[in-house]
Design a protein around this motif. Structure first.
Motif, PDB file in Angstrom:
ATOM      1  N   UNK A   1       0.834  -1.208   0.000  1.00  0.00           N
ATOM      2  CA  UNK A   1       0.000   0.000   0.000  1.00  0.00           C
ATOM      3  C   UNK A   1       0.866   1.254   0.000  1.00  0.00           C
ATOM      4  N   UNK A   2       1.861   1.280   0.872  1.00  0.00           N
ATOM      5  CA  UNK A   2       2.723   2.464   0.964  1.00  0.00           C
ATOM      6  C   UNK A   2       3.496   2.660  -0.333  1.00  0.00           C
ATOM      7  N   UNK A   3       3.949   1.541  -0.916  1.00  0.00           N
ATOM      8  CA  UNK A   3       4.716   1.631  -2.151  1.00  0.00           C
ATOM      9  C   UNK A   3       3.864   2.082  -3.324  1.00  0.00           C
ATOM     10  N   UNK A   4       2.694   1.452  -3.479  1.00  0.00           N
ATOM     11  CA  UNK A   4       1.854   1.723  -4.653  1.00  0.00           C
ATOM     12  C   UNK A   4       1.165   3.080  -4.537  1.00  0.00           C
ATOM     13  N   UNK A   5       0.648   3.396  -3.343  1.00  0.00           N
ATOM     14  CA  UNK A   5      -0.123   4.632  -3.195  1.00  0.00           C
ATOM     15  C   UNK A   5       0.767   5.855  -2.994  1.00  0.00           C
ATOM     16  N   UNK A   6       1.864   5.698  -2.259  1.00  0.00           N
ATOM     17  CA  UNK A   6       2.657   6.870  -1.883  1.00  0.00           C
ATOM     18  C   UNK A   6       4.100   6.798  -2.367  1.00  0.00           C
ATOM     19  N   UNK A   7       4.450   5.735  -3.066  1.00  0.00           N
ATOM     20  CA  UNK A   7       5.804   5.612  -3.578  1.00  0.00           C
ATOM     21  C   UNK A   7       6.867   5.462  -2.502  1.00  0.00           C
ATOM     22  N   UNK A   8       6.480   4.974  -1.312  1.00  0.00           N
ATOM     23  CA  UNK A   8       7.466   4.775  -0.238  1.00  0.00           C
ATOM     24  C   UNK A   8       8.414   3.644  -0.635  1.00  0.00           C
ATOM     25  N   UNK A  38       9.467   0.258  -8.241  1.00  0.00           N
ATOM     26  CA  UNK A  38       9.871   0.282  -6.830  1.00  0.00           C
ATOM     27  C   UNK A  38      11.009  -0.700  -6.586  1.00  0.00           C
ATOM     28  N   UNK A  39      10.873  -1.880  -7.190  1.00  0.00           N
ATOM     29  CA  UNK A  39      11.868  -2.937  -6.974  1.00  0.00           C
ATOM     30  C   UNK A  39      13.204  -2.532  -7.590  1.00  0.00           C
TER      31      UNK A  39
END
Lengths: 242, 340
Positions: free
Chosen positions: B80-87, B152-153
């Motif tokens: 969620x953090x990665x997809x929604x906020x690019x964390x 992200x990866x």
């Protein structure tokens, strides 16, 4: 002045069995009280209610005038109400020393390092000094009883509830225990002691109560109570065994 | 003044061995191939999960069969953090801990009303609630799941090799952090209380220990660690779905197996248990479902022969402790407790 520990009209039943039928009791500061009664009279239940392990159906428990009926056992312990169980409940995976350190640190609310001396001293007084680093799970019954007492004392109690701590002891051991309990009393701790070993009790207490069928049927000067006809009727069969 | 020692001869050897082992594992990329590194990293996640469950069930007496709730929560937070906020994934792993700890507070308030077997069932029900909720989130793939976006990866490291090393070391670091945290906790005053609760709850309460508060704190701490490990697990898998994230089999049944085999209520138990579990899995996995039956047989055999697990048996027979947790009173020759 309010009594240190008071039970006010305590009732408790398990199904159809009435184990406490409107019991009242008052322990004054500095006093030592004995309770005798046949098996199943409700003695241990009374301690469980006083110490908070069991909630009464009705009635109140008061400590130094404050209503503690709703308090958990640990809160009561930290207030100064300690209980030595009839069946010793050691922390079997810890050493004897650690058992006492736990009670000293949490029961008296002190930092751990500050209680080492007191814990070591208590082990000495209770005759466990040479077994300090043994696992509590490997102790004999006698040593478990000693540990139970040492742990209760470690919490710095104002009131000590002793449940048959003399049972199973030899004459010599019993004598040593009585001396220890007198010593504890002299240090200002008030005591309620349930015991079948009547002579140990008589040597240590000011007042004797007889519990039968969930109520006190006699109370007063220990030797007079023991000689009373009521007690002879209900209780002497057991006292003779002791 | 009384003097208290923690270490024994076996714990000095144990700590030295642990130090060597850790050094060897930290340098594993020098001596191990990719497959071995992946296997080791997976083992680290199981050591951590099992150690946390051991703290929860073995010490605090909270037999949860719903820790997959926090494994899955951590995993989904990563996505969620990665997809929604690019964390970035590594940051998301760290954030998963505190978020799960916050979530665990209302959960604890609810399920702490239950006792014993009912508590166990309650934790499982909570985990199912989490799973059903996750399957409702369309943005995270709903019931069929989602993959971690390649961007992200790829942003994690310049090459695939570096990324895999990063994940390996992160797994090792998290497992060590969990073990060290548990060790520090058990060495502290609260650890003394927890050990007392492990041995006898009634007596612990009668000795002035606020058992309820202690259990609550352990539950929240365990959620913190479990969710971080969960996030790491799904960073390794790169794909998440409600069924894999909240799998009672993978994240609780195997973990219980590990703890019971290794020795419940001992900090060393989960480490031993994980080694046994992976030895069995690696040698028997080719046998298909027969492998699960053999695992069950091993579990039953150990429970009958050594109810306290392999490490429990060692402690009982040999009195070893791998880590210096005990408090030993130093006695003078006279038998009196005095400082040397």
């Amino acid at each position: 002045m309010a009594p240190l520990l008071a039970l006010d009209n305590i009732s408790k039943r398990f199904g159809a069995v009435v184990v406490a039928d409107g019991i009242s009791l008052a322990l004054n500061a500095g006093e030592a009280l004995g309770i005798i009664g046949p098996n199943g009279a409700g003695k241990t239940t009374l301690f469980a209610i006083a110490a908070g392990a069991l909630a009464p159906d009705a009635g109140r428990v008061l400590f130094a005038g404050e209503d503690i009926t709703g308090l958990s056992p640990d809160r009561r312990c930290r207030k100064g109400l300690a209980r030595a169980f009839q069946i010793p409940q050691p922390f079997v995976g810890m050493t004897v020393f650690e058992n006492v350190v736990v009670a000293a640190a949490f029961g008296a609310g002190e930092p751990e390092a500050a209680v080492y001396d007191r814990a070591a001293d208590l082990l000495d007084r209770c005759g466990l000094a040479d077994k300090a680093n043994r696992s509590a799970g490997g102790l004999t019954l006698l040593d478990r009883k000693r540990l139970e007492l040492a742990r209760a004392l470690a919490t710095k109690p104002r009131v000590l509830l002793l449940d048959e701590v003399a049972g199973g002891l030899t004459e010599h051991e019993c004598h040593a225990l009585v001396e220890l309990i007198k010593d504890v009393r002299a240090s200002g701790v008030s005591i309620v002691w349930i015991e079948h070993i009547v002579h140990a009790l008589l040597a240590s207490i000011d007042r004797l109560l007889v519990l039968h069928g969930g109520r006190f049927i006699a109370a007063g000067e220990p030797r007079e109570v023991i000689r009373s006809s009521q007690v002879a009727e209900i209780y002497m069969g057991i006292a003779a065994d002791g | 003044m009384s003097r208290v020692e923690h270490a024994s001869r076996s714990s000095r050897v144990g700590v030295a061995l642990a130090g060597f082992g850790l050094a060897a594992l930290a340098m594993a990329p020098l001596w191990a191939d990719r497959a071995t590194l992946r296997l080791l990293a997976e083992m680290f996640t199981y050591v951590a999960l099992a150690s946390l469950w051991n703290l929860l069930a073995g010490y605090a007496g909270l037999v949860s069969v719903g820790q997959q709730a926090f494994v899955g929560l951590g995993g989904y937070l990563l996505f969620a953090l990665g997809i929604q906020f690019g964390v970035p994934p590594l940051a998301a792993v760290l954030v998963a801990g505190p978020v799960a700890a916050l979530v665990s507070i209302p959960v604890a308030l609810l399920i702490f009303r239950l006792r014993g077997a009912y508590f166990a069932i309650g934790t499982w029900v909570m985990a199912e609630v989490f799973r059903l909720m996750a399957s409702q989130i369309a943005a995270l793939g709903g019931g069929s799941g989602i993959s971690l976006p390649a961007s992200l990866v790829l942003a994690m490291a310049p090459t695939r090799q570096w990324r895999e090393l990063e994940i390996y070391w992160l797994a090792l670091a998290l497992a060590v952090a969990v073990l060290v945290a548990i060790f520090v906790l058990l060495r502290s005053r609260h650890g003394l209380a927890l050990t007392a609760v492990r041995d006898n709850e009634l007596a612990a309460q009668s000795s002035g220990i606020d058992v309820r508060r202690l259990k609550f704190a352990v539950y929240v701490l365990t959620a913190f660690g479990t969710a971080m490990i969960g996030a790491l697990i799904f960073l390794m898998k790169l794909r998440i779905s409600p069924d894999t994230a909240f799998s009672v089999n993978d994240w609780t049944a195997f973990v219980i197996f590990i703890v019971v085999i290794g020795g419940i209520g001992r900090i060393e138990g989960p480490i031993i248990g994980t080694i046994v579990f992976f030895l069995l899995r690696q040698t028997l996995a080719d046998l298909g479902s027969l492998y699960l039956m053999m695992m069950g047989t091993v579990a039953i055999a150990v429970m009958l022969a050594a109810p306290k697990g392999i490490w429990g048996l060692i402690v009982e027979r040999l009195g070893w402790q791998m880590l210096p947790l005990q408090r030993r009173l130093v006695l003078e020759p006279s038998g009196k407790a005095r400082a040397r």
